[in-house]
Design a protein around this motif. Structure first.
Motif, PDB file in Angstrom:
ATOM      1  N   ILE A  25       0.899  -1.346  -0.159  1.00 17.08           N
ATOM      2  CA  ILE A  25       0.010  -0.201   0.333  1.00 17.08           C
ATOM      3  C   ILE A  25       1.364   1.249   0.357  1.00 17.08           C
ATOM      4  O   ILE A  25       1.567   1.013   0.850  1.00 17.08           O
ATOM      5  CB  ILE A  25      -1.017   0.101   1.511  1.00 17.08           C
ATOM      6  CG1 ILE A  25      -1.858  -1.144   1.153  1.00 17.08           C
ATOM      7  CG2 ILE A  25      -1.764   1.395   1.267  1.00 17.08           C
ATOM      8  CD1 ILE A  25      -2.599  -1.618   2.469  1.00 17.08           C
ATOM      9  N   GLY A  26       1.100   2.340  -0.864  1.00 21.78           N
ATOM     10  CA  GLY A  26       1.329   3.189  -0.631  1.00 21.78           C
ATOM     11  C   GLY A  26       0.697   4.442  -0.390  1.00 21.78           C
ATOM     12  O   GLY A  26      -0.903   4.541  -0.404  1.00 21.78           O
ATOM     13  N   VAL A  27       1.317   5.245   0.486  1.00 24.03           N
ATOM     14  CA  VAL A  27       0.597   6.477   1.638  1.00 24.03           C
ATOM     15  C   VAL A  27       1.131   7.198   0.954  1.00 24.03           C
ATOM     16  O   VAL A  27       2.743   7.572   0.924  1.00 24.03           O
ATOM     17  CB  VAL A  27       0.253   6.621   2.633  1.00 24.03           C
ATOM     18  CG1 VAL A  27       0.198   7.410   4.059  1.00 24.03           C
ATOM     19  CG2 VAL A  27       0.219   5.217   3.168  1.00 24.03           C
ATOM     20  N   VAL A  28       0.828   9.052   0.385  1.00 21.89           N
ATOM     21  CA  VAL A  28       1.695  10.056  -0.081  1.00 21.89           C
ATOM     22  C   VAL A  28       0.755  10.875   0.726  1.00 21.89           C
ATOM     23  O   VAL A  28      -0.639  11.201   0.238  1.00 21.89           O
ATOM     24  CB  VAL A  28       1.294  10.061  -1.213  1.00 21.89           C
ATOM     25  CG1 VAL A  28       0.735  10.418  -2.415  1.00 21.89           C
ATOM     26  CG2 VAL A  28       2.472  11.363  -1.745  1.00 21.89           C
ATOM     27  N   ASP A  29       1.610  11.528   1.483  1.00 27.04           N
ATOM     28  CA  ASP A  29       0.724  13.230   2.213  1.00 27.04           C
ATOM     29  C   ASP A  29       1.377  14.631   1.792  1.00 27.04           C
ATOM     30  O   ASP A  29       2.174  14.269   0.455  1.00 27.04           O
ATOM     31  CB  ASP A  29       1.092  12.857   3.416  1.00 27.04           C
ATOM     32  CG  ASP A  29       1.850  12.970   3.960  1.00 27.04           C
ATOM     33  OD1 ASP A  29       2.901  12.635   3.523  1.00 27.04           O
ATOM     34  OD2 ASP A  29       2.229  12.618   5.004  1.00 27.04           O
ATOM     35  N   THR A  30       1.179  15.466   2.129  1.00 33.05           N
ATOM     36  CA  THR A  30       1.996  17.019   1.663  1.00 33.05           C
ATOM     37  C   THR A  30       2.828  17.346   2.917  1.00 33.05           C
ATOM     38  O   THR A  30       1.924  17.194   4.398  1.00 33.05           O
ATOM     39  CB  THR A  30       0.815  17.898   1.221  1.00 33.05           C
ATOM     40  OG1 THR A  30      -0.188  18.891   2.087  1.00 33.05           O
ATOM     41  CG2 THR A  30      -0.160  17.033  -0.059  1.00 33.05           C
ATOM     42  N   THR A  31       2.763  18.404   3.043  1.00 35.72           N
ATOM     43  CA  THR A  31       4.062  19.176   3.046  1.00 35.72           C
ATOM     44  C   THR A  31       2.774  20.387   3.687  1.00 35.72           C
ATOM     45  O   THR A  31       2.868  21.158   4.948  1.00 35.72           O
ATOM     46  CB  THR A  31       4.987  19.431   3.109  1.00 35.72           C
ATOM     47  OG1 THR A  31       5.475  20.468   2.254  1.00 35.72           O
ATOM     48  CG2 THR A  31       6.395  18.547   3.582  1.00 35.72           C
ATOM     49  N   PHE A  32       2.076  20.412   3.562  1.00 38.73           N
ATOM     50  CA  PHE A  32       0.906  22.085   2.783  1.00 38.73           C
ATOM     51  C   PHE A  32      -0.391  21.847   4.728  1.00 38.73           C
ATOM     52  O   PHE A  32      -0.814  22.331   5.312  1.00 38.73           O
ATOM     53  CB  PHE A  32      -0.284  22.197   1.757  1.00 38.73           C
ATOM     54  CG  PHE A  32       0.065  23.647   1.595  1.00 38.73           C
ATOM     55  CD1 PHE A  32       0.402  24.738   1.697  1.00 38.73           C
ATOM     56  CD2 PHE A  32      -2.169  22.920   1.769  1.00 38.73           C
ATOM     57  CE1 PHE A  32      -0.989  25.810   1.680  1.00 38.73           C
ATOM     58  CE2 PHE A  32      -2.593  24.520   2.267  1.00 38.73           C
ATOM     59  CZ  PHE A  32      -2.291  25.661   1.743  1.00 38.73           C
ATOM     60  N   GLY A  44       2.575  19.898  -2.302  1.00 40.30           N
ATOM     61  CA  GLY A  44       0.840  20.312  -1.849  1.00 40.30           C
ATOM     62  C   GLY A  44      -0.064  19.368  -3.413  1.00 40.30           C
ATOM     63  O   GLY A  44       1.005  18.707  -3.261  1.00 40.30           O
ATOM     64  N   VAL A  45      -0.896  19.282  -2.583  1.00 39.74           N
ATOM     65  CA  VAL A  45      -1.972  18.237  -2.746  1.00 39.74           C
ATOM     66  C   VAL A  45      -1.786  17.950  -5.135  1.00 39.74           C
ATOM     67  O   VAL A  45      -1.790  17.410  -5.223  1.00 39.74           O
ATOM     68  CB  VAL A  45      -3.229  18.539  -3.302  1.00 39.74           C
ATOM     69  CG1 VAL A  45      -3.815  18.796  -1.779  1.00 39.74           C
ATOM     70  CG2 VAL A  45      -3.738  20.517  -3.416  1.00 39.74           C
ATOM     71  N   LYS A  46      -0.988  19.161  -5.632  1.00 37.36           N
ATOM     72  CA  LYS A  46      -1.237  19.268  -6.835  1.00 37.36           C
ATOM     73  C   LYS A  46      -0.017  18.076  -6.846  1.00 37.36           C
ATOM     74  O   LYS A  46      -0.182  17.982  -8.350  1.00 37.36           O
ATOM     75  CB  LYS A  46      -0.741  20.305  -7.928  1.00 37.36           C
ATOM     76  CG  LYS A  46      -2.783  21.566  -7.915  1.00 37.36           C
ATOM     77  CD  LYS A  46      -1.992  22.483  -8.686  1.00 37.36           C
ATOM     78  CE  LYS A  46      -1.610  23.325  -8.143  1.00 37.36           C
ATOM     79  NZ  LYS A  46      -1.546  24.465  -9.396  1.00 37.36           N
ATOM     80  N   ASP A  47       0.551  17.708  -6.383  1.00 37.75           N
ATOM     81  CA  ASP A  47       2.235  17.184  -6.595  1.00 37.75           C
ATOM     82  C   ASP A  47       1.551  15.931  -6.012  1.00 37.75           C
ATOM     83  O   ASP A  47       2.094  14.153  -6.426  1.00 37.75           O
ATOM     84  CB  ASP A  47       2.908  17.550  -5.462  1.00 37.75           C
ATOM     85  CG  ASP A  47       4.085  18.644  -5.516  1.00 37.75           C
ATOM     86  OD1 ASP A  47       4.266  18.555  -6.671  1.00 37.75           O
ATOM     87  OD2 ASP A  47       3.233  19.644  -4.716  1.00 37.75           O
ATOM     88  N   LEU A  48       0.603  15.208  -5.390  1.00 46.58           N
ATOM     89  CA  LEU A  48      -0.673  14.068  -5.253  1.00 46.58           C
ATOM     90  C   LEU A  48      -0.287  13.095  -6.291  1.00 46.58           C
ATOM     91  O   LEU A  48       0.114  11.690  -6.617  1.00 46.58           O
ATOM     92  CB  LEU A  48      -1.598  13.747  -4.900  1.00 46.58           C
ATOM     93  CG  LEU A  48      -1.064  14.701  -3.144  1.00 46.58           C
ATOM     94  CD1 LEU A  48      -2.496  14.803  -1.996  1.00 46.58           C
ATOM     95  CD2 LEU A  48      -0.632  14.104  -2.057  1.00 46.58           C
ATOM     96  N   PRO A  49      -0.876  13.570  -8.129  1.00 39.62           N
ATOM     97  CA  PRO A  49      -0.971  12.800  -8.772  1.00 39.62           C
ATOM     98  C   PRO A  49      -0.194  11.613  -9.194  1.00 39.62           C
ATOM     99  O   PRO A  49       0.112  10.637  -9.500  1.00 39.62           O
ATOM    100  CB  PRO A  49      -1.475  13.209  -9.300  1.00 39.62           C
ATOM    101  CG  PRO A  49      -2.225  14.830  -9.071  1.00 39.62           C
ATOM    102  CD  PRO A  49      -1.077  14.793  -7.871  1.00 39.62           C
ATOM    103  N   VAL A  50       1.770  12.583  -9.200  1.00 40.51           N
ATOM    104  CA  VAL A  50       2.470  12.299  -9.352  1.00 40.51           C
ATOM    105  C   VAL A  50       3.421  11.281  -9.281  1.00 40.51           C
ATOM    106  O   VAL A  50       3.768  10.100  -9.361  1.00 40.51           O
ATOM    107  CB  VAL A  50       3.487  12.840 -10.221  1.00 40.51           C
ATOM    108  CG1 VAL A  50       4.130  13.838  -9.278  1.00 40.51           C
ATOM    109  CG2 VAL A  50       4.685  12.288 -11.970  1.00 40.51           C
ATOM    110  N   ALA A  51       3.267  11.041  -7.501  1.00 39.11           N
ATOM    111  CA  ALA A  51       3.738  10.484  -6.532  1.00 39.11           C
ATOM    112  C   ALA A  51       3.147   9.317  -6.504  1.00 39.11           C
ATOM    113  O   ALA A  51       3.480   8.098  -6.100  1.00 39.11           O
ATOM    114  CB  ALA A  51       3.274  10.850  -5.632  1.00 39.11           C
ATOM    115  N   ALA A  52       1.354   9.346  -6.575  1.00 36.99           N
ATOM    116  CA  ALA A  52       1.147   8.140  -6.438  1.00 36.99           C
ATOM    117  C   ALA A  52       1.431   7.366  -7.843  1.00 36.99           C
ATOM    118  O   ALA A  52       0.997   6.106  -7.500  1.00 36.99           O
ATOM    119  CB  ALA A  52      -0.943   8.497  -6.075  1.00 36.99           C
TER     120      ALA A  52
END
Length: 154
Positions: A4-11, A39-47
């Motif tokens: 399971i991948g978990v990706v979150d943000t510093t914002f 931030g949230v706009k960085d989530l898609p590529v990280a996921a």
């Protein structure tokens, strides 16, 4: 062993990733890969990278869009990106956003961020390991972070 991948943000104003990882580990023994982005706009590529490069079976993407109109647009863009990443990889990415203006104050915001992170992490566990439980919960008015509203009655 599933991953399971978990990706979150510093914002975000609360460590949503930590809460999600903790909740997953309470229920199943899996490999968890965690990443943090600005931030949230960085989530898609990280996921997407977690799925394609790290072999994750499912990803939970957590973030806190701010309360300004620009933040609402950014949240929509991020959400659209997460949907696109799901379709490109044929893998579920569970979006967990808590908008800063959903709460009256910082204490309520922290509570909501923790609850929603934990409840969606549990949804990931159910989707991967207990799909029959998700089927039993269909149409029951579940709300992540807030009190469930229950089913509508005729």
């Amino acid at each position: 062993m599933p991953t399971i991948g978990v990706v979150d943000t510093t914002f975000a104003r609360f460590n949503m990733g930590k809460a999600a990882v903790d909740e997953i580990q309470k229920h199943v023994s899996v490999r968890i890969i965690r990443r943090t982005v600005p931030g949230v706009k960085d989530l898609p590529v990280a996921a997407k990278k977690l799925i394609e490069e790290e072999g994750c079976d499912m990803v939970v993407a957590l973030g806190m869009p701010g309360s300004k109109p620009t933040d609402k647009v950014c949240a929509h863009e991020a959400s659209t990106g997460l949907i696109q990443a799901q379709l490109m990889t044929n893998t579920h990415i569970i979006e967990v956003f808590v908008h800063e203006d959903e709460a009256r104050d910082a204490k309520e915001l922290a509570f909501l961020m923790e609850q929603r992170s934990r409840e969606h992490a549990l949804n990931v566990v159910k989707m991967l390991f207990k799909p029959e439980q998700m089927i039993r919960e269909a149409g029951t008015g579940q709300r992540q972070g807030f009190e469930d509203v229950g089913p509508a009655r005729m």
